[in-house]
Enzyme design. Structure first.
Site, short mmCIF file in Angstrom:
data_model
loop_
_atom_site.label_atom_id
_atom_site.label_comp_id
_atom_site.label_asym_id
_atom_site.label_seq_id
_atom_site.Cartn_x
_atom_site.Cartn_y
_atom_site.Cartn_z
N GLY A 138 0.82 -1.21 0.00
CA GLY A 138 0.00 0.00 0.00
C GLY A 138 0.85 1.25 0.00
O GLY A 138 0.47 2.28 -0.58
N SER A 139 2.00 1.19 0.65
CA SER A 139 2.92 2.33 0.65
C SER A 139 3.42 2.62 -0.77
O SER A 139 3.51 3.78 -1.19
CB SER A 139 4.11 2.04 1.57
N ASP A 143 -7.24 1.12 4.31
CA ASP A 143 -7.98 0.49 5.40
C ASP A 143 -9.45 0.26 5.05
O ASP A 143 -10.24 -0.09 5.94
CB ASP A 143 -7.97 1.41 6.65
N SER A 161 -4.16 -1.52 0.36
CA SER A 161 -3.09 -2.35 0.91
C SER A 161 -3.60 -3.76 1.12
O SER A 161 -4.73 -3.97 1.55
CB SER A 161 -2.61 -1.78 2.26
N HIS A 211 -4.76 -6.18 6.71
CA HIS A 211 -5.84 -5.51 5.99
C HIS A 211 -6.96 -6.46 5.58
O HIS A 211 -6.91 -7.66 5.84
CB HIS A 211 -5.26 -4.74 4.81
N ASN A 265 11.03 -0.30 -9.25
CA ASN A 265 10.57 -1.67 -9.47
C ASN A 265 9.71 -2.05 -8.27
O ASN A 265 10.23 -2.40 -7.20
CB ASN A 265 11.74 -2.64 -9.62
#
Length: 450
Positions: free
Chosen positions: A90-91, A207, A228, A233, A301
Protein backbone atom coordinates in the site's frame (compact mmCIF):
# COMPACT_ATOMS: atom_id res chain seq x y z
CA UNK A 1 4.70 -36.93 -23.70
CA UNK A 2 1.09 -37.69 -22.76
CA UNK A 3 2.29 -40.16 -20.13
CA UNK A 4 4.63 -37.53 -18.66
CA UNK A 5 1.86 -34.91 -18.61
CA UNK A 6 -0.47 -37.35 -16.86
CA UNK A 7 2.23 -38.19 -14.33
CA UNK A 8 2.95 -34.53 -13.58
CA UNK A 9 -0.77 -33.75 -13.31
CA UNK A 10 -1.25 -36.61 -10.88
CA UNK A 11 1.74 -35.55 -8.76
CA UNK A 12 0.49 -31.96 -8.68
CA UNK A 13 -2.96 -33.09 -7.58
CA UNK A 14 -1.45 -35.28 -4.85
CA UNK A 15 0.82 -32.47 -3.61
CA UNK A 16 -2.07 -30.00 -3.38
CA UNK A 17 -4.24 -32.55 -1.57
CA UNK A 18 -1.45 -33.06 0.97
CA UNK A 19 -1.05 -29.29 1.35
CA UNK A 20 -4.75 -29.03 2.13
CA UNK A 21 -4.51 -31.84 4.68
CA UNK A 22 -1.48 -30.19 6.28
CA UNK A 23 -3.33 -26.89 6.66
CA UNK A 24 -6.33 -28.54 8.30
CA UNK A 25 -4.15 -30.51 10.73
CA UNK A 26 -2.09 -27.43 11.58
CA UNK A 27 -5.30 -25.56 12.41
CA UNK A 28 -6.41 -28.35 14.72
CA UNK A 29 -3.04 -28.31 16.44
CA UNK A 30 -3.36 -24.56 16.91
CA UNK A 31 -0.03 -23.59 15.37
CA UNK A 32 -1.47 -21.02 12.97
CA UNK A 33 -2.93 -18.41 15.34
CA UNK A 34 -0.51 -17.51 18.15
CA UNK A 35 -1.13 -15.48 21.29
CA UNK A 36 -2.48 -12.98 22.24
CA UNK A 37 -5.85 -14.62 22.66
CA UNK A 38 -7.70 -11.77 20.91
CA UNK A 39 -5.56 -10.28 18.15
CA UNK A 40 -6.46 -6.91 16.65
CA UNK A 41 -5.93 -8.34 13.16
CA UNK A 42 -5.59 -11.71 11.50
CA UNK A 43 -5.67 -12.91 7.93
CA UNK A 44 -8.67 -14.89 6.66
CA UNK A 45 -6.95 -17.73 4.85
CA UNK A 46 -7.89 -21.36 4.51
CA UNK A 47 -6.40 -24.24 2.56
CA UNK A 48 -7.41 -22.61 -0.75
CA UNK A 49 -4.95 -19.70 -0.34
CA UNK A 50 -2.12 -22.08 0.61
CA UNK A 51 -2.89 -24.41 -2.29
CA UNK A 52 -3.06 -21.47 -4.71
CA UNK A 53 0.39 -20.28 -3.62
CA UNK A 54 1.91 -23.76 -3.93
CA UNK A 55 0.22 -24.27 -7.30
CA UNK A 56 1.79 -21.05 -8.55
CA UNK A 57 5.23 -22.28 -7.49
CA UNK A 58 4.71 -25.72 -9.07
CA UNK A 59 3.77 -24.03 -12.34
CA UNK A 60 6.85 -21.78 -11.93
CA UNK A 61 4.64 -18.70 -12.10
CA UNK A 62 6.55 -16.62 -9.60
CA UNK A 63 7.18 -13.05 -10.79
CA UNK A 64 4.52 -10.59 -12.01
CA UNK A 65 2.69 -12.20 -14.91
CA UNK A 66 -0.65 -13.60 -16.04
CA UNK A 67 -1.94 -14.43 -12.56
CA UNK A 68 -1.24 -10.86 -11.44
CA UNK A 69 -3.10 -9.55 -14.50
CA UNK A 70 -6.06 -11.77 -13.62
CA UNK A 71 -6.01 -10.43 -10.07
CA UNK A 72 -6.01 -6.85 -11.39
CA UNK A 73 -9.04 -7.60 -13.55
CA UNK A 74 -10.96 -9.25 -10.70
CA UNK A 75 -10.14 -6.42 -8.29
CA UNK A 76 -11.36 -3.85 -10.83
CA UNK A 77 -14.54 -5.87 -11.29
CA UNK A 78 -15.16 -5.96 -7.53
CA UNK A 79 -14.74 -2.18 -7.20
CA UNK A 80 -16.55 -1.44 -10.48
CA UNK A 81 -13.65 0.63 -11.74
CA UNK A 82 -11.67 0.54 -14.96
CA UNK A 83 -8.03 -0.13 -14.04
CA UNK A 84 -6.07 -1.75 -11.20
CA UNK A 85 -2.28 -1.45 -10.98
CA UNK A 86 -1.04 -4.16 -8.60
CA UNK A 87 2.10 -3.28 -6.60
CA UNK A 88 4.10 -4.72 -3.72
CA UNK A 89 2.54 -2.68 -0.87
CA UNK A 90 0.00 0.00 0.00
CA UNK A 91 2.92 2.33 0.65
CA UNK A 92 4.16 1.74 -2.91
CA UNK A 93 0.62 2.39 -4.14
CA UNK A 94 0.68 5.82 -2.49
CA UNK A 95 4.17 6.46 -3.83
CA UNK A 96 3.35 5.89 -7.50
CA UNK A 97 -0.04 7.58 -7.19
CA UNK A 98 1.52 10.84 -6.02
CA UNK A 99 4.58 10.49 -8.28
CA UNK A 100 2.38 9.98 -11.35
CA UNK A 101 0.92 13.48 -10.96
CA UNK A 102 4.41 14.94 -11.56
CA UNK A 103 4.99 12.94 -14.75
CA UNK A 104 5.56 14.81 -18.01
CA UNK A 105 4.65 11.75 -20.07
CA UNK A 106 1.65 13.63 -21.48
CA UNK A 107 3.15 17.12 -21.34
CA UNK A 108 2.39 19.72 -18.67
CA UNK A 109 -1.20 18.58 -18.05
CA UNK A 110 -2.98 15.38 -17.02
CA UNK A 111 -6.60 14.52 -17.60
CA UNK A 112 -8.96 14.66 -14.58
CA UNK A 113 -12.49 13.60 -15.52
CA UNK A 114 -13.44 15.85 -18.46
CA UNK A 115 -10.79 18.55 -17.82
CA UNK A 116 -7.02 18.82 -17.93
CA UNK A 117 -5.14 19.93 -14.81
CA UNK A 118 -1.60 21.20 -14.56
CA UNK A 119 0.85 18.56 -13.38
CA UNK A 120 2.15 18.92 -9.82
CA UNK A 121 5.51 20.60 -9.34
CA UNK A 122 8.07 20.79 -6.52
CA UNK A 123 6.84 22.97 -3.68
CA UNK A 124 3.13 22.58 -4.45
CA UNK A 125 0.84 22.06 -1.46
CA UNK A 126 -1.08 18.92 -0.54
CA UNK A 127 -3.89 18.90 2.03
CA UNK A 128 -3.89 15.83 4.28
CA UNK A 129 -4.62 15.00 7.94
CA UNK A 130 -1.89 15.17 10.58
CA UNK A 131 -3.36 12.11 12.33
CA UNK A 132 -2.19 9.62 9.75
CA UNK A 133 -0.10 6.63 8.80
CA UNK A 134 3.46 7.65 7.83
CA UNK A 135 3.44 6.50 4.22
CA UNK A 136 0.36 8.60 3.46
CA UNK A 137 2.38 11.75 4.10
CA UNK A 138 5.94 10.46 3.55
CA UNK A 139 5.29 10.18 -0.20
CA UNK A 140 4.55 13.90 -0.29
CA UNK A 141 7.94 14.78 1.23
CA UNK A 142 9.71 12.29 -1.06
CA UNK A 143 8.16 14.11 -4.03
CA UNK A 144 9.29 17.54 -2.74
CA UNK A 145 5.73 18.63 -2.02
CA UNK A 146 4.56 20.62 0.99
CA UNK A 147 2.08 18.77 3.25
CA UNK A 148 -0.59 21.03 4.71
CA UNK A 149 -1.70 19.25 7.85
CA UNK A 150 -5.35 19.57 8.85
CA UNK A 151 -7.06 18.46 12.06
CA UNK A 152 -9.51 15.56 12.31
CA UNK A 153 -12.88 15.15 13.99
CA UNK A 154 -13.03 12.80 16.97
CA UNK A 155 -15.40 9.92 16.32
CA UNK A 156 -15.12 9.92 12.52
CA UNK A 157 -11.34 10.53 12.67
CA UNK A 158 -11.58 12.16 9.22
CA UNK A 159 -11.07 15.76 8.07
CA UNK A 160 -14.04 18.13 7.99
CA UNK A 161 -14.68 19.32 4.38
CA UNK A 162 -14.91 22.92 5.65
CA UNK A 163 -11.38 22.62 7.05
CA UNK A 164 -10.16 21.24 3.74
CA UNK A 165 -11.66 24.17 1.85
CA UNK A 166 -10.27 26.78 4.23
CA UNK A 167 -6.77 25.26 3.89
CA UNK A 168 -6.65 25.84 0.11
CA UNK A 169 -4.25 28.41 -1.32
CA UNK A 170 -3.17 29.18 -4.87
CA UNK A 171 -0.40 26.57 -4.35
CA UNK A 172 -2.78 23.70 -3.47
CA UNK A 173 -2.67 20.98 -6.13
CA UNK A 174 -3.77 17.79 -4.36
CA UNK A 175 -5.94 16.43 -1.54
CA UNK A 176 -4.48 13.23 -0.06
CA UNK A 177 -7.54 11.77 1.60
CA UNK A 178 -7.38 8.74 3.92
CA UNK A 179 -10.67 7.08 4.83
CA UNK A 180 -9.58 6.46 8.40
CA UNK A 181 -9.94 2.84 9.53
CA UNK A 182 -12.48 2.24 6.77
CA UNK A 183 -14.77 5.14 7.73
CA UNK A 184 -15.92 7.07 4.63
CA UNK A 185 -15.25 10.78 4.29
CA UNK A 186 -18.05 13.15 3.28
CA UNK A 187 -17.35 12.72 -0.42
CA UNK A 188 -19.98 15.00 -2.02
CA UNK A 189 -18.58 18.30 -0.69
CA UNK A 190 -14.98 17.10 -1.02
CA UNK A 191 -15.47 16.24 -4.69
CA UNK A 192 -17.11 19.62 -5.24
CA UNK A 193 -14.20 21.41 -3.54
CA UNK A 194 -11.65 19.53 -5.63
CA UNK A 195 -13.44 20.16 -8.92
CA UNK A 196 -14.12 23.84 -8.22
CA UNK A 197 -10.44 24.47 -7.42
CA UNK A 198 -9.01 22.09 -10.05
CA UNK A 199 -7.28 20.04 -7.39
CA UNK A 200 -6.38 16.36 -7.82
CA UNK A 201 -7.88 13.90 -5.33
CA UNK A 202 -6.22 10.67 -4.19
CA UNK A 203 -8.17 8.46 -1.81
CA UNK A 204 -6.01 6.45 0.58
CA UNK A 205 -8.37 3.50 0.94
CA UNK A 206 -5.76 1.13 2.36
CA UNK A 207 -7.98 0.49 5.40
CA UNK A 208 -11.26 0.70 3.52
CA UNK A 209 -11.79 -2.18 1.11
CA UNK A 210 -15.53 -2.84 0.90
CA UNK A 211 -16.58 0.44 2.53
CA UNK A 212 -19.13 2.49 0.58
CA UNK A 213 -20.46 6.02 0.39
CA UNK A 214 -23.98 6.30 -1.01
CA UNK A 215 -23.66 2.88 -2.61
CA UNK A 216 -20.30 3.50 -4.30
CA UNK A 217 -17.12 1.82 -3.11
CA UNK A 218 -14.35 3.92 -1.59
CA UNK A 219 -11.24 4.37 -3.69
CA UNK A 220 -13.29 5.00 -6.84
CA UNK A 221 -14.36 8.63 -6.29
CA UNK A 222 -11.10 10.48 -6.87
CA UNK A 223 -8.51 10.50 -9.61
CA UNK A 224 -6.91 7.48 -7.94
CA UNK A 225 -7.43 5.25 -4.92
CA UNK A 226 -4.81 3.22 -3.06
CA UNK A 227 -5.23 -0.12 -1.29
CA UNK A 228 -3.09 -2.35 0.91
CA UNK A 229 -3.04 -6.14 1.04
CA UNK A 230 -0.70 -6.42 4.03
CA UNK A 231 -1.39 -9.06 6.69
CA UNK A 232 -3.55 -6.72 8.78
CA UNK A 233 -5.84 -5.51 5.99
CA UNK A 234 -9.21 -6.64 4.69
CA UNK A 235 -7.64 -9.03 2.21
CA UNK A 236 -4.06 -10.16 2.50
CA UNK A 237 -1.56 -11.37 -0.07
CA UNK A 238 1.16 -11.30 2.61
CA UNK A 239 2.52 -8.07 1.19
CA UNK A 240 0.89 -6.14 -1.63
CA UNK A 241 -1.15 -3.13 -2.66
CA UNK A 242 -2.86 -1.50 -5.62
CA UNK A 243 -3.77 1.78 -7.25
CA UNK A 244 -7.12 2.01 -9.02
CA UNK A 245 -8.20 4.63 -11.55
CA UNK A 246 -10.70 5.25 -14.34
CA UNK A 247 -8.18 7.43 -16.21
CA UNK A 248 -6.33 5.79 -19.12
CA UNK A 249 -3.55 8.42 -19.07
CA UNK A 250 -2.89 7.87 -15.37
CA UNK A 251 -3.01 4.12 -15.93
CA UNK A 252 -0.21 4.41 -18.48
CA UNK A 253 1.90 6.55 -16.14
CA UNK A 254 1.24 4.29 -13.11
CA UNK A 255 2.30 1.18 -15.04
CA UNK A 256 5.47 2.98 -16.06
CA UNK A 257 6.20 4.19 -12.52
CA UNK A 258 5.84 0.67 -11.17
CA UNK A 259 7.99 -0.86 -13.95
CA UNK A 260 11.25 1.12 -13.65
CA UNK A 261 9.82 4.17 -15.49
CA UNK A 262 9.64 2.35 -18.82
CA UNK A 263 7.96 3.98 -21.77
CA UNK A 264 7.17 0.53 -23.19
CA UNK A 265 3.66 -0.80 -22.42
CA UNK A 266 4.15 -4.45 -23.39
CA UNK A 267 2.48 -7.03 -21.13
CA UNK A 268 4.72 -9.35 -19.07
CA UNK A 269 6.87 -11.63 -21.24
CA UNK A 270 5.77 -9.78 -24.40
CA UNK A 271 7.82 -7.64 -26.77
CA UNK A 272 7.18 -5.32 -29.70
CA UNK A 273 3.46 -4.85 -29.03
CA UNK A 274 3.71 -1.47 -30.75
CA UNK A 275 5.21 -3.09 -33.88
CA UNK A 276 8.05 -0.56 -34.01
CA UNK A 277 10.31 -1.48 -31.10
CA UNK A 278 13.43 -0.16 -32.86
CA UNK A 279 11.84 2.81 -34.60
CA UNK A 280 11.35 5.26 -31.72
CA UNK A 281 13.17 8.47 -30.92
CA UNK A 282 12.47 9.83 -27.44
CA UNK A 283 14.39 12.31 -25.30
CA UNK A 284 17.96 12.75 -26.48
CA UNK A 285 18.39 9.07 -27.34
CA UNK A 286 19.46 8.11 -30.86
CA UNK A 287 16.76 7.04 -33.30
CA UNK A 288 15.97 3.33 -33.02
CA UNK A 289 17.04 2.92 -29.41
CA UNK A 290 15.25 -0.14 -27.98
CA UNK A 291 11.82 1.06 -26.78
CA UNK A 292 11.75 -1.67 -24.11
CA UNK A 293 14.75 0.06 -22.51
CA UNK A 294 13.57 3.64 -22.88
CA UNK A 295 12.53 5.36 -19.63
CA UNK A 296 10.12 8.30 -19.67
CA UNK A 297 9.62 8.50 -15.90
CA UNK A 298 11.79 8.39 -12.80
CA UNK A 299 10.30 5.05 -11.80
CA UNK A 300 10.86 2.11 -9.50
CA UNK A 301 10.57 -1.67 -9.47
CA UNK A 302 7.46 -2.17 -7.32
CA UNK A 303 5.99 -5.26 -8.93
CA UNK A 304 4.38 -7.98 -6.80
CA UNK A 305 4.59 -11.72 -7.43
CA UNK A 306 2.23 -14.01 -9.30
CA UNK A 307 2.44 -16.15 -6.18
CA UNK A 308 0.89 -13.30 -4.16
CA UNK A 309 -1.74 -12.70 -6.83
CA UNK A 310 -2.76 -16.37 -6.67
CA UNK A 311 -3.51 -15.87 -2.98
CA UNK A 312 -5.31 -12.61 -3.78
CA UNK A 313 -7.67 -14.31 -6.23
CA UNK A 314 -8.81 -16.65 -3.45
CA UNK A 315 -9.17 -13.69 -1.09
CA UNK A 316 -11.44 -11.79 -3.49
CA UNK A 317 -13.80 -14.78 -3.52
CA UNK A 318 -14.18 -14.38 0.26
CA UNK A 319 -14.74 -10.61 0.22
CA UNK A 320 -18.52 -10.12 0.03
CA UNK A 321 -19.95 -13.02 2.01
CA UNK A 322 -17.18 -13.73 4.51
CA UNK A 323 -14.75 -10.86 5.04
CA UNK A 324 -17.01 -7.81 4.62
CA UNK A 325 -20.08 -9.44 6.15
CA UNK A 326 -18.21 -10.72 9.20
CA UNK A 327 -16.33 -7.46 9.80
CA UNK A 328 -19.58 -5.52 9.84
CA UNK A 329 -21.23 -8.05 12.14
CA UNK A 330 -18.30 -8.05 14.57
CA UNK A 331 -18.08 -4.26 14.60
CA UNK A 332 -21.79 -4.00 15.37
CA UNK A 333 -21.55 -6.48 18.26
CA UNK A 334 -18.56 -4.69 19.78
CA UNK A 335 -20.11 -1.26 19.25
CA UNK A 336 -23.40 -2.25 20.89
CA UNK A 337 -21.55 -3.70 23.86
CA UNK A 338 -19.22 -0.71 24.22
CA UNK A 339 -22.16 1.72 24.25
CA UNK A 340 -22.49 0.84 27.93
CA UNK A 341 -19.19 2.65 28.53
CA UNK A 342 -19.76 5.92 26.64
CA UNK A 343 -19.28 7.72 29.95
CA UNK A 344 -15.61 6.80 29.62
CA UNK A 345 -15.00 6.35 25.88
CA UNK A 346 -15.73 8.27 22.67
CA UNK A 347 -17.15 5.66 20.30
CA UNK A 348 -16.71 5.73 16.51
CA UNK A 349 -19.36 7.33 14.33
CA UNK A 350 -20.11 7.59 10.63
CA UNK A 351 -21.75 10.26 8.51
CA UNK A 352 -25.07 9.93 6.69
CA UNK A 353 -24.70 7.89 3.52
CA UNK A 354 -21.64 5.99 4.80
CA UNK A 355 -21.54 2.20 5.01
CA UNK A 356 -18.14 1.37 6.50
CA UNK A 357 -16.40 -1.96 6.45
CA UNK A 358 -14.35 -1.12 9.52
CA UNK A 359 -10.67 -2.00 9.76
CA UNK A 360 -10.95 -1.88 13.56
CA UNK A 361 -12.90 -0.23 16.39
CA UNK A 362 -11.33 3.14 17.37
CA UNK A 363 -11.89 4.30 20.96
CA UNK A 364 -10.83 7.55 22.63
CA UNK A 365 -10.49 8.12 26.36
CA UNK A 366 -12.87 10.94 27.35
CA UNK A 367 -11.13 12.16 30.50
CA UNK A 368 -7.50 11.27 31.04
CA UNK A 369 -7.78 12.47 34.63
CA UNK A 370 -9.86 9.37 35.36
CA UNK A 371 -7.63 6.92 33.47
CA UNK A 372 -5.15 7.14 30.61
CA UNK A 373 -4.90 5.23 27.37
CA UNK A 374 -1.78 3.53 28.70
CA UNK A 375 -3.71 2.40 31.76
CA UNK A 376 -6.43 0.66 29.78
CA UNK A 377 -4.27 -0.78 26.98
CA UNK A 378 -1.88 -2.25 29.56
CA UNK A 379 -4.85 -3.81 31.34
CA UNK A 380 -6.12 -5.24 28.04
CA UNK A 381 -2.66 -6.57 27.17
CA UNK A 382 -2.46 -8.30 30.56
CA UNK A 383 -5.72 -10.00 29.61
CA UNK A 384 -4.42 -11.04 26.18
CA UNK A 385 -6.40 -8.48 24.18
CA UNK A 386 -4.27 -6.79 21.53
CA UNK A 387 -4.59 -3.07 20.77
CA UNK A 388 -2.85 -0.47 18.65
CA UNK A 389 -2.43 3.31 19.04
CA UNK A 390 -3.90 5.70 16.50
CA UNK A 391 -1.32 5.11 13.73
CA UNK A 392 1.55 7.62 14.13
CA UNK A 393 -0.50 9.95 16.34
CA UNK A 394 0.34 13.49 15.32
CA UNK A 395 2.79 12.78 12.51
CA UNK A 396 4.76 16.00 13.01
CA UNK A 397 5.70 14.82 16.51
CA UNK A 398 7.50 11.79 15.09
CA UNK A 399 11.33 11.92 15.18
CA UNK A 400 11.53 11.36 11.43
CA UNK A 401 9.64 14.61 10.82
CA UNK A 402 12.13 16.81 12.64
CA UNK A 403 13.37 19.31 10.09
CA UNK A 404 10.72 18.34 7.52
CA UNK A 405 8.96 21.13 5.64
CA UNK A 406 5.20 21.35 6.11
CA UNK A 407 2.43 23.80 6.98
CA UNK A 408 -0.10 23.44 9.79
CA UNK A 409 -3.61 24.67 9.10
CA UNK A 410 -5.05 26.10 12.31
CA UNK A 411 -4.70 24.02 15.48
CA UNK A 412 -4.31 20.25 15.59
CA UNK A 413 -6.27 19.92 18.82
CA UNK A 414 -8.13 16.70 18.04
CA UNK A 415 -5.04 15.21 16.43
CA UNK A 416 -3.18 15.66 19.71
CA UNK A 417 -6.15 14.27 21.62
CA UNK A 418 -6.01 11.16 19.43
CA UNK A 419 -2.24 10.91 19.92
CA UNK A 420 -2.67 10.76 23.69
CA UNK A 421 -6.05 9.10 24.07
CA UNK A 422 -7.06 6.97 21.07
CA UNK A 423 -6.51 3.25 20.55
CA UNK A 424 -8.25 0.56 18.57
CA UNK A 425 -9.28 -3.06 18.98
CA UNK A 426 -9.97 -5.64 16.30
CA UNK A 427 -13.21 -6.53 14.52
CA UNK A 428 -11.70 -8.90 11.96
CA UNK A 429 -13.50 -12.02 10.74
CA UNK A 430 -11.32 -14.29 12.89
CA UNK A 431 -13.15 -13.11 16.03
CA UNK A 432 -15.97 -15.37 17.21
CA UNK A 433 -18.74 -14.60 19.70
CA UNK A 434 -16.74 -16.10 22.56
CA UNK A 435 -13.85 -13.71 21.89
CA UNK A 436 -16.14 -10.69 21.49
CA UNK A 437 -17.96 -11.45 24.75
CA UNK A 438 -14.59 -11.93 26.45
CA UNK A 439 -13.45 -8.48 25.25
CA UNK A 440 -16.65 -6.80 26.42
CA UNK A 441 -16.46 -8.54 29.81
CA UNK A 442 -12.90 -7.26 30.31
CA UNK A 443 -13.97 -3.70 29.49
CA UNK A 444 -16.85 -4.06 31.96
CA UNK A 445 -14.51 -5.34 34.67
CA UNK A 446 -12.11 -2.45 34.10
CA UNK A 447 -14.75 0.27 34.31
CA UNK A 448 -16.49 -1.33 37.29
CA UNK A 449 -13.27 -0.85 39.29
CA UNK A 450 -12.94 2.86 38.57
Amino acid sequence: MDNLENMLSGMRKEILEKVGEYFILSQEKGVVVPKPYVKYVWRVWDQNEIKAAISSVLEQKITYGNIAKEFENEFSRFLDTRYTIYVNSGSSANLIAVSSLKSRMFGDTIKSDDERYQIIRDGDEVITPAATFPTTSNVLLINNLLPVFVDIELGTYNMNPKDIESAITDKTRLIMLPHTLGNPNDMDPILEIAKKNKIFLIEDACDSLGSEYKGKKLGTFGDMGSFSFYLSHHISTGEGGAVVTKNSELKRVLDSMRDWGRDCWCEPYKSNTCGKRFEWQLGDLPFGYDHKYTYSNIGFNLKPLDLQAAIGLEQIKKLPNIIIKKRRENFKKLYEGLKNFEEFLILPKSIEGADPCWFSVPLTVRDEKVFSRNDIVNYLAENEIETRPFFAGNIIKQPGYKGAKYRIHHRLENTDKAMFGTFFIGCHPGLNDEMINYVLDKFKNYFNKL
